[in-house]
Enzyme design. Structure first.
Site, PDB file in Angstrom:
ATOM      1  N   SER A 144      52.062  50.813 -15.877  1.00 25.96           N
ATOM      2  CA  SER A 144      53.593  51.053 -16.298  1.00 25.96           C
ATOM      3  C   SER A 144      54.057  49.641 -17.202  1.00 25.96           C
ATOM      4  CB  SER A 144      54.515  51.007 -14.859  1.00 25.96           C
ATOM      5  OG  SER A 144      55.824  51.210 -15.455  1.00 25.96           O
ATOM      6  N   TYR A 157      57.161  47.843  -6.864  1.00 24.38           N
ATOM      7  CA  TYR A 157      56.404  48.546  -7.983  1.00 24.38           C
ATOM      8  C   TYR A 157      55.926  47.665  -9.069  1.00 24.38           C
ATOM      9  CZ  TYR A 157      56.123  52.623 -10.957  1.00 24.38           C
ATOM     10  OH  TYR A 157      55.525  53.568 -12.082  1.00 24.38           O
TER      11      TYR A 157
HETATM   12  N1  NAD Z   1      57.702  58.877 -14.291  1.00 26.90           N
HETATM   13  C1  NAD Z   1      57.644  57.664 -14.706  1.00 26.90           C
HETATM   14  O1  NAD Z   1      58.789  57.063 -15.257  1.00 26.90           O
HETATM   15  C2  NAD Z   1      56.673  56.605 -14.844  1.00 26.90           C
HETATM   16  C3  NAD Z   1      56.760  55.698 -15.491  1.00 26.90           C
HETATM   17  C4  NAD Z   1      55.440  54.881 -15.815  1.00 26.90           C
HETATM   18  C5  NAD Z   1      54.369  55.069 -15.059  1.00 26.90           C
HETATM   19  N2  NAD Z   1      54.448  56.155 -14.172  1.00 26.90           N
HETATM   20  C6  NAD Z   1      53.223  56.403 -13.389  1.00 26.90           C
HETATM   21  O2  NAD Z   1      52.574  57.377 -13.605  1.00 26.90           O
HETATM   22  C7  NAD Z   1      52.057  58.010 -12.490  1.00 26.90           C
HETATM   23  C8  NAD Z   1      52.513  59.471 -12.464  1.00 26.90           C
HETATM   24  O3  NAD Z   1      53.798  59.547 -12.139  1.00 26.90           O
HETATM   25  P1  NAD Z   1      54.637  60.870 -12.236  1.00 26.90           P
HETATM   26  O4  NAD Z   1      56.005  60.639 -12.860  1.00 26.90           O
HETATM   27  O5  NAD Z   1      53.940  62.026 -12.816  1.00 26.90           O
HETATM   28  O6  NAD Z   1      54.958  61.197 -10.722  1.00 26.90           O
HETATM   29  P2  NAD Z   1      55.128  62.538  -9.719  1.00 26.90           P
HETATM   30  O7  NAD Z   1      55.882  62.016  -8.612  1.00 26.90           O
HETATM   31  O8  NAD Z   1      55.780  63.448 -10.651  1.00 26.90           O
HETATM   32  O9  NAD Z   1      53.646  62.741  -9.294  1.00 26.90           O
HETATM   33  C9  NAD Z   1      52.784  62.033  -8.576  1.00 26.90           C
HETATM   34  C10 NAD Z   1      51.899  63.031  -7.794  1.00 26.90           C
HETATM   35  O10 NAD Z   1      50.944  62.188  -7.112  1.00 26.90           O
HETATM   36  C11 NAD Z   1      50.607  62.679  -5.772  1.00 26.90           C
HETATM   37  N3  NAD Z   1      50.641  61.614  -4.717  1.00 26.90           N
HETATM   38  C12 NAD Z   1      51.373  60.686  -4.373  1.00 26.90           C
HETATM   39  N4  NAD Z   1      50.604  60.076  -3.538  1.00 26.90           N
HETATM   40  C13 NAD Z   1      49.446  60.326  -3.173  1.00 26.90           C
HETATM   41  C14 NAD Z   1      48.265  60.063  -2.521  1.00 26.90           C
HETATM   42  N5  NAD Z   1      48.446  59.236  -1.466  1.00 26.90           N
HETATM   43  N6  NAD Z   1      47.213  60.717  -2.624  1.00 26.90           N
HETATM   44  C15 NAD Z   1      47.016  61.471  -3.705  1.00 26.90           C
HETATM   45  N7  NAD Z   1      48.096  61.834  -4.392  1.00 26.90           N
HETATM   46  C16 NAD Z   1      49.383  61.246  -4.168  1.00 26.90           C
HETATM   47  C17 NAD Z   1      52.250  63.394  -5.444  1.00 26.90           C
HETATM   48  O11 NAD Z   1      51.744  64.215  -4.512  1.00 26.90           O
HETATM   49  C18 NAD Z   1      52.324  63.913  -6.892  1.00 26.90           C
HETATM   50  O12 NAD Z   1      51.690  65.199  -7.152  1.00 26.90           O
HETATM   51  C19 NAD Z   1      52.456  57.216 -11.427  1.00 26.90           C
HETATM   52  O13 NAD Z   1      51.281  56.456 -11.168  1.00 26.90           O
HETATM   53  C20 NAD Z   1      53.515  56.430 -11.816  1.00 26.90           C
HETATM   54  O14 NAD Z   1      53.732  55.382 -10.993  1.00 26.90           O
HETATM   55  C21 NAD Z   1      55.541  56.900 -14.072  1.00 26.90           C
END
Ligand code: NAD
Length: 258
Positions: A144, A157
């Site tokens: 991120s 985070y």
């Molecule tokens: N959405 C944002 O703004 C953003 C920005 C930068 C980085 N990210 C990163 O991108 C990635 C995905 O984010 P997103 O927004 O799609 O999240 P999301 O919450 O939509 O999806 C995350 C998924 O991970 C699964 N998960 C959670 N804990 C788990 C575990 N212990 N084992 C296996 N699966 C697990 C959840 O069930 C969910 O399906 C993350 O690593 C997040 O930190 C997101």
């Protein structure tokens, strides 16, 4: 360009948001995709979506915080398809709080998913990639911009995502001679259920105002969309990215350029 025919991929957190979009795109480009998620039903729904369009995918209950679960997920891919070519470490969770607002349990919960999870899954994947023939593979980590610059009141985070960037570089350098590439993507704020959960938990009485503020935070004037992140994961996983390793690729609507 960017075809993944004949390749097998494991995408963690594939049941939602960015992981779901990556899984759909990888399958569309010809990969067999294992959809690892702690939410098995969500992974099952994505598998059905992929199957309905003629792609190949299977859901797998994976808890990335459990080293045995990570090993079992990689083993399941290998048992079914003979090898693992691509790992996308996407599963991740967030929380709001500065240093003093961050309780030890919350800190360790984030570390367990965002850091231990990447370590466990990468460990299992690299062990497999080194012994398969032909040797090698590609790892794509979801870090991120919060791992590159401070985002206010995201102490835990930011810490975890900084670690993901470091793990990316270490893995890339340690296996650079063994045909394993490792890169990470640093998104800014992306409109996914992750952001919706944040709005509900921390801004219940002011969801729309906060959503608009999140849009406005980017110089481009809006949050990113999962389908704008997935193509970079595809590129990094593909053979076209053969010269790219140890990189941090930013997609943030200009946030870190300001
Ligand atoms: N959405 C944002 O703004 C953003 C920005 C930068 C980085 N990210 C990163 O991108 C990635 C995905 O984010 P997103 O927004 O799609 O999240 P999301 O919450 O939509 O999806 C995350 C998924 O991970 C699964 N998960 C959670 N804990 C788990 C575990 N212990 N084992 C296996 N699966 C697990 C959840 O069930 C969910 O399906 C993350 O690593 C997040 O930190 C997101």
């Amino acid at each position: 360009m960017f075809r993944l025919d004949g390749k097998t991929a494991l995408v963690t957190g594939a049941g939602s948001g960015i992981g779901r979009e990556i899984a759909l795109l990888f399958a569309e480009q010809g990969a067999v995709v294992a959809l690892g998620d702690i939410d098995e039903d969500a992974a099952g729904r994505v598998a059905a979506e992929i199957g309905a369009t003629g792609g190949q995918a299977f859901p797998w209950r994976l808890d990335v915080t459990d080293v045995e679960s990570a090993r079992a997920a990689v083993a399941a891919v290998v048992e079914r398809h003979g090898r693992l070519d691509i790992l996308v470490n996407n599963a991740g969770i967030g929380m709001v709080g500065d240093l003093l607002e961050t309780a030890p349990d919350d800190f360790h919960r984030l570390m367990a998913v965002n850091v231990d999870g990447v370590y466990y899954c990468s460990h299992a994947a690299v062990a497999q990639m080194l012994v398969q023939d032909p040797r090698g593979g590609a790892i794509v980590n979801l870090a991120s911009v919060a791992g590159m610059v401070a985002v206010a009141r995201r102490f835990a985070y930011c810490t975890t995502k900084g670690a993901v960037i470091s793990m990316t570089q270490s893995t890339a350098m340690d296996y650079v001679d063994q045909n394993i590439r490792c890169n990470c993507i640093c998104p800014g704020t992306v409109e996914t259920p992750f952001v919706e959960a944040y709005l509900r938990k921390y801004h219940a009485g002011e969801i729309e105002e906060t959503r608009q503020a999140l849009h406005a935070r980017q110089p481009l004037g809006r949050m990113g969309r999962p389908e704008e992140i997935a193509p970079l994961a595809l590129y990094l996983a593909s053979d076209e990215a053969a010269y790219v390793t140890g990189a941090q690729m930013v997609i943030d609507g200009g946030l870190t350029a300001r």
